[in-house]
Motif scaffolding. Structure first.
Motif, PDB file in Angstrom:
ATOM      1  N   SER A  16      -8.440  -8.530   1.250  1.00  0.00           N
ATOM      2  CA  SER A  16      -9.494  -9.143   2.066  1.00  0.00           C
ATOM      3  C   SER A  16     -10.275  -8.112   2.878  1.00  0.00           C
ATOM      4  O   SER A  16     -11.361  -8.400   3.375  1.00  0.00           O
ATOM      5  N   GLY A  17      -9.693  -6.930   3.052  1.00  0.00           N
ATOM      6  CA  GLY A  17     -10.252  -5.996   4.027  1.00  0.00           C
ATOM      7  C   GLY A  17     -10.655  -4.660   3.456  1.00  0.00           C
ATOM      8  O   GLY A  17     -11.307  -4.588   2.413  1.00  0.00           O
ATOM      9  N   SER A  18     -10.204  -3.618   4.128  1.00  0.00           N
ATOM     10  CA  SER A  18     -10.690  -2.269   3.783  1.00  0.00           C
ATOM     11  C   SER A  18     -10.191  -1.805   2.417  1.00  0.00           C
ATOM     12  O   SER A  18     -10.855  -1.034   1.731  1.00  0.00           O
ATOM     13  N   GLY A  19      -9.013  -2.236   2.011  1.00  0.00           N
ATOM     14  CA  GLY A  19      -8.550  -1.936   0.655  1.00  0.00           C
ATOM     15  C   GLY A  19      -7.888  -0.580   0.477  1.00  0.00           C
ATOM     16  O   GLY A  19      -7.779  -0.098  -0.648  1.00  0.00           O
ATOM     17  N   SER A  20      -7.394   0.016   1.561  1.00  0.00           N
ATOM     18  CA  SER A  20      -6.772   1.338   1.383  1.00  0.00           C
ATOM     19  C   SER A  20      -5.481   1.236   0.561  1.00  0.00           C
ATOM     20  O   SER A  20      -5.174   2.123  -0.233  1.00  0.00           O
ATOM     21  N   ASN A  21      -4.737   0.154   0.728  1.00  0.00           N
ATOM     22  CA  ASN A  21      -3.521  -0.021  -0.092  1.00  0.00           C
ATOM     23  C   ASN A  21      -3.880  -0.249  -1.563  1.00  0.00           C
ATOM     24  O   ASN A  21      -3.191   0.243  -2.451  1.00  0.00           O
ATOM     25  N   PHE A  22      -4.951  -0.977  -1.788  1.00  0.00           N
ATOM     26  CA  PHE A  22      -5.429  -1.178  -3.169  1.00  0.00           C
ATOM     27  C   PHE A  22      -5.768   0.176  -3.801  1.00  0.00           C
ATOM     28  O   PHE A  22      -5.297   0.510  -4.893  1.00  0.00           O
ATOM     29  N   GLU A  23      -6.563   0.968  -3.099  1.00  0.00           N
ATOM     30  CA  GLU A  23      -6.960   2.270  -3.671  1.00  0.00           C
ATOM     31  C   GLU A  23      -5.745   3.160  -3.894  1.00  0.00           C
ATOM     32  O   GLU A  23      -5.642   3.864  -4.898  1.00  0.00           O
ATOM     33  N   MET A  93      -0.244  -8.539  -2.997  1.00  0.00           N
ATOM     34  CA  MET A  93      -1.102  -8.954  -1.893  1.00  0.00           C
ATOM     35  C   MET A  93      -1.211  -7.772  -0.940  1.00  0.00           C
ATOM     36  O   MET A  93      -0.289  -7.483  -0.188  1.00  0.00           O
ATOM     37  N   ALA A  94      -2.335  -7.066  -1.025  1.00  0.00           N
ATOM     38  CA  ALA A  94      -2.523  -5.829  -0.254  1.00  0.00           C
ATOM     39  C   ALA A  94      -3.559  -6.087   0.832  1.00  0.00           C
ATOM     40  O   ALA A  94      -4.720  -5.699   0.721  1.00  0.00           O
ATOM     41  N   GLY A  95      -3.117  -6.794   1.879  1.00  0.00           N
ATOM     42  CA  GLY A  95      -4.044  -7.143   2.942  1.00  0.00           C
ATOM     43  C   GLY A  95      -4.827  -8.399   2.592  1.00  0.00           C
ATOM     44  O   GLY A  95      -6.033  -8.456   2.786  1.00  0.00           O
ATOM     45  N   TRP A  96      -4.144  -9.408   2.060  1.00  0.00           N
ATOM     46  CA  TRP A  96      -4.768 -10.706   1.738  1.00  0.00           C
ATOM     47  C   TRP A  96      -4.596 -11.590   2.955  1.00  0.00           C
ATOM     48  O   TRP A  96      -3.472 -11.981   3.300  1.00  0.00           O
ATOM     49  N   ASN A 114       4.056  -8.681  -1.250  1.00  0.00           N
ATOM     50  CA  ASN A 114       3.169  -8.576  -0.084  1.00  0.00           C
ATOM     51  C   ASN A 114       3.553  -7.343   0.740  1.00  0.00           C
ATOM     52  O   ASN A 114       4.710  -6.948   0.775  1.00  0.00           O
ATOM     53  N   ILE A 115       2.544  -6.771   1.402  1.00  0.00           N
ATOM     54  CA  ILE A 115       2.829  -5.686   2.355  1.00  0.00           C
ATOM     55  C   ILE A 115       2.420  -6.170   3.741  1.00  0.00           C
ATOM     56  O   ILE A 115       1.340  -6.741   3.925  1.00  0.00           O
ATOM     57  N   HIS A 116       3.318  -5.963   4.714  1.00  0.00           N
ATOM     58  CA  HIS A 116       3.100  -6.491   6.065  1.00  0.00           C
ATOM     59  C   HIS A 116       3.361  -5.375   7.090  1.00  0.00           C
ATOM     60  O   HIS A 116       4.372  -4.663   6.972  1.00  0.00           O
ATOM     61  N   PRO A 117       2.507  -5.246   8.110  1.00  0.00           N
ATOM     62  CA  PRO A 117       2.631  -4.115   9.042  1.00  0.00           C
ATOM     63  C   PRO A 117       3.607  -4.339  10.200  1.00  0.00           C
ATOM     64  O   PRO A 117       3.249  -4.157  11.362  1.00  0.00           O
ATOM     65  N   SER A 118       4.836  -4.732   9.870  1.00  0.00           N
ATOM     66  CA  SER A 118       5.895  -4.761  10.888  1.00  0.00           C
ATOM     67  C   SER A 118       7.225  -4.672  10.167  1.00  0.00           C
ATOM     68  O   SER A 118       7.286  -4.824   8.950  1.00  0.00           O
ATOM     69  N   ILE A 177       1.269   3.366  10.685  1.00  0.00           N
ATOM     70  CA  ILE A 177       1.938   2.397   9.793  1.00  0.00           C
ATOM     71  C   ILE A 177       1.308   2.423   8.397  1.00  0.00           C
ATOM     72  O   ILE A 177       2.009   2.385   7.381  1.00  0.00           O
ATOM     73  N   HIS A 178      -0.013   2.535   8.354  1.00  0.00           N
ATOM     74  CA  HIS A 178      -0.715   2.574   7.062  1.00  0.00           C
ATOM     75  C   HIS A 178      -0.189   3.691   6.163  1.00  0.00           C
ATOM     76  O   HIS A 178      -0.046   3.519   4.966  1.00  0.00           O
ATOM     77  N   ARG A 179       0.060   4.855   6.765  1.00  0.00           N
ATOM     78  CA  ARG A 179       0.547   5.987   5.949  1.00  0.00           C
ATOM     79  C   ARG A 179       1.860   5.621   5.263  1.00  0.00           C
ATOM     80  O   ARG A 179       2.102   5.991   4.120  1.00  0.00           O
ATOM     81  N   GLN A 180       2.698   4.881   5.972  1.00  0.00           N
ATOM     82  CA  GLN A 180       3.982   4.470   5.387  1.00  0.00           C
ATOM     83  C   GLN A 180       3.786   3.345   4.371  1.00  0.00           C
ATOM     84  O   GLN A 180       4.499   3.277   3.373  1.00  0.00           O
ATOM     85  N   GLU A 181       2.826   2.468   4.624  1.00  0.00           N
ATOM     86  CA  GLU A 181       2.528   1.421   3.635  1.00  0.00           C
ATOM     87  C   GLU A 181       2.150   2.051   2.303  1.00  0.00           C
ATOM     88  O   GLU A 181       2.578   1.607   1.236  1.00  0.00           O
ATOM     89  N   HIS A 182       1.325   3.103   2.389  1.00  0.00           N
ATOM     90  CA  HIS A 182       0.868   3.760   1.152  1.00  0.00           C
ATOM     91  C   HIS A 182       2.041   4.397   0.410  1.00  0.00           C
ATOM     92  O   HIS A 182       2.022   4.532  -0.802  1.00  0.00           O
TER      93      HIS A 182
END
Ligand code: GRF
Length: 204
Positions: A16-23, A93-96, A114-118, A177-182
């Motif tokens: 839904s958003g910036s898509g950094s996890n998608f990329e 689901m990468a930021g859906w 799904n990826i969740h930031p917590s 957190i994003h760096r770890q999600e990636h």
């Protein structure tokens, strides 16, 4: 000597958003770090960052604007149809930022990640980074998990812990957190696929 063709796992991604996890997933596949190929992105926000990234990366993107659907089930039925048309085997689901229904979950049993930031089960739902800051925890992180009807409630695949530093605000903590999600999301996809025998089945 005859060579054996290896078929990459066919992935679908919802964003839904910036898509950094998608990329990051696309990059991991293209670098050979994940034996997969992102066959289809679906976004619900026309023009969002994820859509722009898909166009730059040459990944097919479908726009399913939730505002044009009568119900969550109708949106999810369209998602299922789109992914089936692309012969997708596992969906991320990468930021859906929409609640999904049993319709989607049943179409991809144990194949919806799904990826969740917590660090679940703490801080479910929206604004998880802000929730963690407000609670004053010194350790937060991210969780990749299988999707169930309960929001952010499915079986956990992989987690990564991230320290909350003095002076952090939502932006600085979210960035860490994003760096770890990636790092963990491609590994979680591989883990889910291996458990289902999907990566093994891809050899043939
Ligand atoms: C991530 O923090 C993810 O955990 C959450 O939404 C965010 C998506 O970020 N569900 P991006 O669009 O992949 O950059």
């Amino acid at each position: 000597m005859a060579s054996v063709a290896v078929r990459p796992l066919r992935l679908g991604v919802m964003a839904s958003g910036s898509g950094s996890n998608f990329e990051n997933l696309v990059t991991a596949c293209r670098r050979g770090e994940l034996a997969a190929e992102v066959r289809q992105l679906v976004v619900n926000n026309p023009g969002c960052g994820a859509q722009q990234r898909a166009e730059r990366l040459g990944v097919p993107v479908g726009v399913l604007d939730h505002r044009g659907f009568q119900s969550r089930e109708a949106l999810d039925a369209a998602l299922v149809e789109t992914f089936r048309s692309a012969a997708v085997e596992l969906v991320v689901m990468a930021g859906w930022m929409r609640i999904v229904t049993q319709r989607l979950i049943d179409a991809f049993p144990d194949r919806l990640v799904n990826i969740h930031p917590s660090l679940l089960p703490s801080f479910r739902g929206a604004r998880a980074v802000e929730q963690a800051l407000q609670a004053g925890v010194r350790l937060s992180g991210c969780t990749a998990h299988l999707v169930r009807l309960e929001v952010d409630g499915g079986p956990i695949l992989i987690q990564a812990a991230v320290p909350v530093l003095e002076g952090d605000d939502a932006a600085s903590l979210a960035k860490r957190i994003h760096r770890q999600e990636h790092r963990i999301l491609p590994a979680a996809v591989a883990l889910a696929a291996l458990r289902l025998g999907l990566l093994q089945n891809a050899q043939g």
